[in-house]
Write an enzyme that holds these catalytic residues in place. Structure first.
Site, short mmCIF file in Angstrom:
data_model
loop_
_atom_site.label_atom_id
_atom_site.label_comp_id
_atom_site.label_asym_id
_atom_site.label_seq_id
_atom_site.Cartn_x
_atom_site.Cartn_y
_atom_site.Cartn_z
N SER A 40 0.16 -3.72 6.83
CA SER A 40 -0.97 -3.59 7.74
C SER A 40 -1.50 -2.16 7.72
O SER A 40 -1.84 -1.63 6.68
CB SER A 40 -0.55 -4.03 9.14
OG SER A 40 -1.68 -4.24 9.96
N ASP A 156 -2.38 -10.52 7.92
CA ASP A 156 -1.53 -9.36 8.18
C ASP A 156 -0.07 -9.58 7.76
O ASP A 156 0.56 -10.56 8.12
CB ASP A 156 -1.58 -9.06 9.68
CG ASP A 156 -1.09 -7.67 10.02
OD1 ASP A 156 0.06 -7.37 9.70
OD2 ASP A 156 -1.86 -6.91 10.62
#
Length: 301
Positions: A40, A156
């Site tokens: 991320s 993510d």
């Protein structure tokens, strides 16, 4: 024998700017990781570091204010997320020059983690377009839209591997320094004062129609219980994912522990608190300083 040091940079939204201070402090100690794995926001900082553009990202982060953050809020609340991803992508492309960058252009070994939305499997991204890898790894549900990469819809990486120690080791790291940004994730979030952010020249009627939706999305629960509100919108999504990521991180670190685990103290840094980047960067430096003797010992320096 010259051991390879790996750096696993974890997820954490705006908290990710803490990675900058950690890298700066490690280099001050004479520690230069040659293998970088990011998840991320950790992938964004990692890519910046691996391309020698960390200073540019730092300058951008320190320039952020609450009013600038509001410029990236989208007024279209739908399944694609309430962040203006296109605008933010262009900013990062200009900041760290990732638009046409490939992994072969990296100055250090780098890889990012994402999640296959259809299977839930972990995906390691270390070939082809760096741009595609970053936006796949950062596709936070409800914040950024999922990203199509090689016929897969990716989101993510924090959903499966928030602190990618295993990826660092797979890339050949002999020693791994891991950064967990979510050790104290149950925290308080500040409400952005939307009225102060609206452009005075904007259409007031349009603003009144959208303001209520934005405020509803950004309402939070105060940690001291003085103003308890029903969690709504992105807070439910983000807090749920962060809590899950925190628990998942503990489990994965037990199974594959790093040589050094850094856990910055970030109790008051929320999802979009990029205006707190200076604090985050300084806390990153202080985290390394607090652990300096342990780091030296664990790495055999």
């Amino acid at each position: 024998m010259n051991n390879k040091i790996g750096l696993a940079l974890g997820s954490g939204s705006a908290r990710g700017m803490t990675h900058i201070g950690i890298i700066q402090a490690l280099e001050k100690m004479g520690i230069y990781p040659s293998i970088i794995a990011g998840c991320s926001v950790g992938s964004l900082v990692g890519a910046s570091y691996a391309t020698n553009n960390l200073d540019k990202l730092t300058t951008w982060a320190l320039s952020m204010s609450e009013s600038k953050i509001s410029q990236f809020l989208s007024l279209n609340f739908n399944a694609t997320g309430f962040i203006n991803a296109t605008r933010l992508q262009k900013l990062f492309e200009n900041t760290i020059g990732i638009k046409s960058l490939t992994f072969n252009d990296m100055k250090k070994s780098f890889a990012a983690v994402a999640t296959d939305l259809s299977t839930g499997k972990e995906v390691w991204l270390n070939q082809g377009s760096v741009h595609d890898a970053l936006w796949s790894s950062m596709a936070f549900p409800g914040l950024f839209p999922c990203f199509q990469h090689e016929n897969k819809w990716l989101v993510d990486g924090g959903l499966v591997n928030p602190v990618p120690v295993s990826l660092c080791r797979a890339m050949g790291a002999d020693h791994v320094i891991a950064v967990n940004l979510n050790a104290d994730i149950i925290n308080s979030y500040e409400v952005i004062d939307i009225d102060k952010k609206v452009n005075k020249n904007s259409d007031s009627s349009l603003w009144q129609k959208t303001k209520a939706g934005i405020q509803k999305t950004l309402n939070v629960i105060s940690s001291d219980g003085s103003k308890v509100k029903e969690p709504k919108g992105i807070d439910v999504v983000s807090n749920s994912i962060h809590i899950m990521s925190s628990l998942l991180t503990r489990s994965r670190l037990i199974g594959d522990p790093p040589d050094v685990l850094l856990q910055p103290r970030l109790p008051d840094v929320g999802l979009l608190h990029l205006h707190k980047s200076e604090f985050c960067i300084e806390e990153g430096r202080m985290t390394v300083e607090r652990m300096s003797e342990e780091i030296t010992y664990r790495l055999g320096l």
